[in-house]
Scaffold this motif. Structure first.
Motif, PDB file in Angstrom:
ATOM      1  N   GLU A 262       0.834  -1.207   0.000  1.00  0.00           N
ATOM      2  CA  GLU A 262       0.000   0.000   0.000  1.00  0.00           C
ATOM      3  C   GLU A 262       0.868   1.255   0.000  1.00  0.00           C
ATOM      4  N   GLU A 263       1.937   1.235   0.814  1.00  0.00           N
ATOM      5  CA  GLU A 263       2.825   2.396   0.877  1.00  0.00           C
ATOM      6  C   GLU A 263       3.591   2.565  -0.429  1.00  0.00           C
ATOM      7  N   LEU A 264       4.053   1.457  -0.981  1.00  0.00           N
ATOM      8  CA  LEU A 264       4.806   1.504  -2.238  1.00  0.00           C
ATOM      9  C   LEU A 264       3.954   2.074  -3.365  1.00  0.00           C
ATOM     10  N   ASN A 265       2.710   1.631  -3.432  1.00  0.00           N
ATOM     11  CA  ASN A 265       1.828   2.067  -4.521  1.00  0.00           C
ATOM     12  C   ASN A 265       1.292   3.480  -4.313  1.00  0.00           C
ATOM     13  N   SER A 266       1.438   4.010  -3.099  1.00  0.00           N
ATOM     14  CA  SER A 266       0.940   5.360  -2.831  1.00  0.00           C
ATOM     15  C   SER A 266       1.992   6.427  -3.123  1.00  0.00           C
ATOM     16  N   GLU A 267       3.180   6.008  -3.562  1.00  0.00           N
ATOM     17  CA  GLU A 267       4.280   6.947  -3.771  1.00  0.00           C
ATOM     18  C   GLU A 267       4.112   7.803  -5.033  1.00  0.00           C
ATOM     19  N   GLY A 268       3.175   7.457  -5.862  1.00  0.00           N
ATOM     20  CA  GLY A 268       2.948   8.262  -7.066  1.00  0.00           C
ATOM     21  C   GLY A 268       1.724   7.766  -7.808  1.00  0.00           C
ATOM     22  N   GLU A 269       1.458   8.374  -8.936  1.00  0.00           N
ATOM     23  CA  GLU A 269       0.292   7.989  -9.726  1.00  0.00           C
ATOM     24  C   GLU A 269       0.498   6.605 -10.346  1.00  0.00           C
ATOM     25  N   GLU A 270      -0.608   5.969 -10.716  1.00  0.00           N
ATOM     26  CA  GLU A 270      -0.531   4.674 -11.377  1.00  0.00           C
ATOM     27  C   GLU A 270       0.229   4.804 -12.700  1.00  0.00           C
ATOM     28  N   ILE A 271       0.905   3.737 -13.072  1.00  0.00           N
ATOM     29  CA  ILE A 271       1.669   3.722 -14.326  1.00  0.00           C
ATOM     30  C   ILE A 271       0.772   3.136 -15.422  1.00  0.00           C
ATOM     31  N   VAL A 272       0.523   3.933 -16.447  1.00  0.00           N
ATOM     32  CA  VAL A 272      -0.376   3.515 -17.538  1.00  0.00           C
ATOM     33  C   VAL A 272       0.428   3.418 -18.835  1.00  0.00           C
ATOM     34  N   ILE A 273       0.383   2.245 -19.457  1.00  0.00           N
ATOM     35  CA  ILE A 273       1.059   2.020 -20.738  1.00  0.00           C
ATOM     36  C   ILE A 273       0.028   1.499 -21.746  1.00  0.00           C
ATOM     37  N   ARG A 274      -0.218   2.316 -22.762  1.00  0.00           N
ATOM     38  CA  ARG A 274      -1.190   1.966 -23.813  1.00  0.00           C
ATOM     39  C   ARG A 274      -2.519   1.497 -23.215  1.00  0.00           C
ATOM     40  N   GLY A 275      -2.985   2.245 -22.218  1.00  0.00           N
ATOM     41  CA  GLY A 275      -4.284   1.983 -21.630  1.00  0.00           C
ATOM     42  C   GLY A 275      -4.313   0.951 -20.525  1.00  0.00           C
ATOM     43  N   SER A 276      -3.200   0.248 -20.309  1.00  0.00           N
ATOM     44  CA  SER A 276      -3.134  -0.756 -19.239  1.00  0.00           C
ATOM     45  C   SER A 276      -2.500  -0.137 -17.996  1.00  0.00           C
ATOM     46  N   VAL A 277      -3.084  -0.445 -16.831  1.00  0.00           N
ATOM     47  CA  VAL A 277      -2.618   0.114 -15.561  1.00  0.00           C
ATOM     48  C   VAL A 277      -1.712  -0.893 -14.872  1.00  0.00           C
ATOM     49  N   PHE A 278      -0.533  -0.435 -14.437  1.00  0.00           N
ATOM     50  CA  PHE A 278       0.417  -1.280 -13.725  1.00  0.00           C
ATOM     51  C   PHE A 278       0.711  -0.677 -12.356  1.00  0.00           C
ATOM     52  N   LEU A 279       0.719  -1.507 -11.321  1.00  0.00           N
ATOM     53  CA  LEU A 279       1.036  -1.058  -9.975  1.00  0.00           C
ATOM     54  C   LEU A 279       2.522  -1.247  -9.699  1.00  0.00           C
ATOM     55  N   ARG A 280       3.087  -0.373  -8.887  1.00  0.00           N
ATOM     56  CA  ARG A 280       4.522  -0.397  -8.621  1.00  0.00           C
ATOM     57  C   ARG A 280       4.998  -1.716  -8.028  1.00  0.00           C
ATOM     58  N   ASP A 281       4.224  -2.258  -7.109  1.00  0.00           N
ATOM     59  CA  ASP A 281       4.647  -3.517  -6.486  1.00  0.00           C
ATOM     60  C   ASP A 281       4.682  -4.659  -7.500  1.00  0.00           C
ATOM     61  N   GLN A 282       3.721  -4.655  -8.444  1.00  0.00           N
ATOM     62  CA  GLN A 282       3.689  -5.708  -9.454  1.00  0.00           C
ATOM     63  C   GLN A 282       4.889  -5.604 -10.394  1.00  0.00           C
ATOM     64  N   ILE A 283       5.216  -4.383 -10.772  1.00  0.00           N
ATOM     65  CA  ILE A 283       6.355  -4.181 -11.673  1.00  0.00           C
ATOM     66  C   ILE A 283       7.650  -4.622 -10.997  1.00  0.00           C
ATOM     67  N   LEU A 284       7.835  -4.160  -9.738  1.00  0.00           N
ATOM     68  CA  LEU A 284       9.072  -4.456  -9.023  1.00  0.00           C
ATOM     69  C   LEU A 284       9.203  -5.946  -8.707  1.00  0.00           C
ATOM     70  N   SER A 285       8.119  -6.570  -8.250  1.00  0.00           N
ATOM     71  CA  SER A 285       8.190  -7.980  -7.864  1.00  0.00           C
ATOM     72  C   SER A 285       8.375  -8.903  -9.063  1.00  0.00           C
ATOM     73  N   LYS A 286       7.864  -8.493 -10.237  1.00  0.00           N
ATOM     74  CA  LYS A 286       7.987  -9.333 -11.435  1.00  0.00           C
ATOM     75  C   LYS A 286       9.328  -9.135 -12.147  1.00  0.00           C
ATOM     76  N   LEU A 287       9.747  -7.872 -12.263  1.00  0.00           N
ATOM     77  CA  LEU A 287      10.967  -7.587 -13.022  1.00  0.00           C
ATOM     78  C   LEU A 287      12.226  -7.691 -12.171  1.00  0.00           C
ATOM     79  N   GLU A 288      12.121  -7.324 -10.889  1.00  0.00           N
ATOM     80  CA  GLU A 288      13.278  -7.349  -9.996  1.00  0.00           C
ATOM     81  C   GLU A 288      12.889  -7.970  -8.648  1.00  0.00           C
ATOM     82  N   PRO A 289      12.625  -9.286  -8.640  1.00  0.00           N
ATOM     83  CA  PRO A 289      12.154  -9.912  -7.399  1.00  0.00           C
ATOM     84  C   PRO A 289      13.139  -9.776  -6.236  1.00  0.00           C
TER      85      PRO A 289
END
Length: 345
Positions: free
Chosen positions: A12-39
């Motif tokens: 919750e704290e990680l995802n509250s650090e800024g706006e959602e990341i949107v790429i070509r209409g898809s929304v990505f959360l910071r925790d999902q990006i970090l845990s998938k790309l840099e576990p």
């Protein structure tokens, strides 16, 4: 949603650090990006966050110990905890962050549509006579009271929705738990951590509690029963008078057994409480020097020094010794438990 409470807070704290990341209409959360790309980076960040949170909690707890005569009392409590001779006694205050009502709040909710005489009901509440208030509601409409009990305490929120220090209790206490709560939160939280109770007992018919507790079984003792049936719970004045009588199981087999080792009261107001009264009677009968001390984390916010001293003297009649805090309820209890569990202090 992740069921690990601390990780949920981290996300919750990680995802509250800024706006959602949107790429070509898809929304990505910071925790999902970090845990998938840099576990590995995600795990290091989480561990660092936990360490910082723990240190902040310990700093808060050390500030709390400067209140009144907390420090020496806490050190004695920690010795008992280290010997694994401390049993938590959980009250409604720990379930409230997850949406369950306080005892007082529950009674007011039932009263609204009960048809009970409001001035009489409110007089009981103002005097702290919750048993009498419950009895009034029961006498006016037993079915209405039972329905609210089932609706309020029988609800089963998802683990990912639970809040507060109750979610972390399995980290600190892995053996017997005692509670006056009617809900099933403790059973659910412990099962999620793969800690299962050997026995779940209802206080009013727990004849075997003394034997099982003495033999080291892991027990969930629901001192006042459950929300399921009026025959399995202690709620009204008649219930208390019947089950706390001198020759009843709750008094002779359960309450006296609670003095076999120290208790730590968490989320309990301990104000005009029948359990407290019963404990005081046992202390008077058996002598305080022959019984272990019990402890309680209690708020002293809005209490004068004189009022705090008066409360301490009342609690000591039950061999209960308070460790006071004056900040947020859950944060203060979590801080004190972190310090209690910390091996370095």
């Amino acid at each position: 949603m992740n069921n690990n409470y601390l990780e949920r807070l981290f996300i919750e704290e990680l995802n509250s650090e800024g706006e959602e990341i949107v790429i070509r209409g898809s929304v990505f959360l910071r925790d999902q990006i970090l845990s998938k790309l840099e576990p590995e980076t995600y795990e290091l960040a989480f561990q660092d966050w936990k360490n910082q949170r723990k240190q902040q909690a310990i700093d808060t707890a050390n500030q709390i110990l400067e209140i009144a005569d907390n420090k020496q009392r806490f050190h004695k409590l920690k010795e008992i905890f280290r010997r694994n001779k401390l049993t938590p006694f959980i009250g409604a205050g720990l379930s409230m962050p997850s949406g369950f009502p306080s005892w007082k709040g529950f009674l007011y909710e039932v009263q609204k549509e009960s048809g009970a005489d409001f001035p009489i009901f409110e007089e009981h509440i103002h005097k702290g006579e919750y048993e009498e208030a419950a009895q009034l509601l029961f006498d006016v409409d037993e079915g209405h009271l039972q329905e609210h009990l089932e609706n309020q305490f029988g609800k089963s929120p998802n683990l990912g929705e639970l809040q507060g220090i109750i979610c972390r209790l399995p980290e600190f206490f892995k053996e017997t738990i005692i509670t006056t709560n009617y809900d099933d939160l403790l059973k659910k939280i412990y099962a999620d951590q793969d800690i299962h109770f050997d026995q779940e007992l209802c206080g009013i018919d727990a004849e075997e509690f003394k034997k099982l507790f003495g033999e080291g079984y892991r027990i969930l003792l629901k001192l006042h029963g459950t929300f399921i049936s009026k025959n399995k719970r202690v709620l009204t004045q008649d219930d208390y008078q019947r089950h706390y009588s001198e020759h009843n199981i709750l008094r002779t087999c359960v309450m006296e057994s609670l003095f076999s080792q120290s208790l730590l009261f968490l989320g309990c107001s301990l104000d005009k409480d029948r359990t407290l009264q019963c404990m005081a009677e046992i202390v008077e009968e058996r002598g305080k020097d022959n019984l272990p001390k019990h402890y309680a984390f209690l708020s002293c916010e809005n209490l004068s020094d004189k009022e705090r001293t008066t409360r301490r003297k009342v609690l000591q009649k039950s061999n209960i010794f308070p460790i006071w805090y004056d900040g947020d309820h859950d944060e203060s209890i979590e801080a004190l438990l972190e310090l209690l569990n910390d091996g370095e202090s």
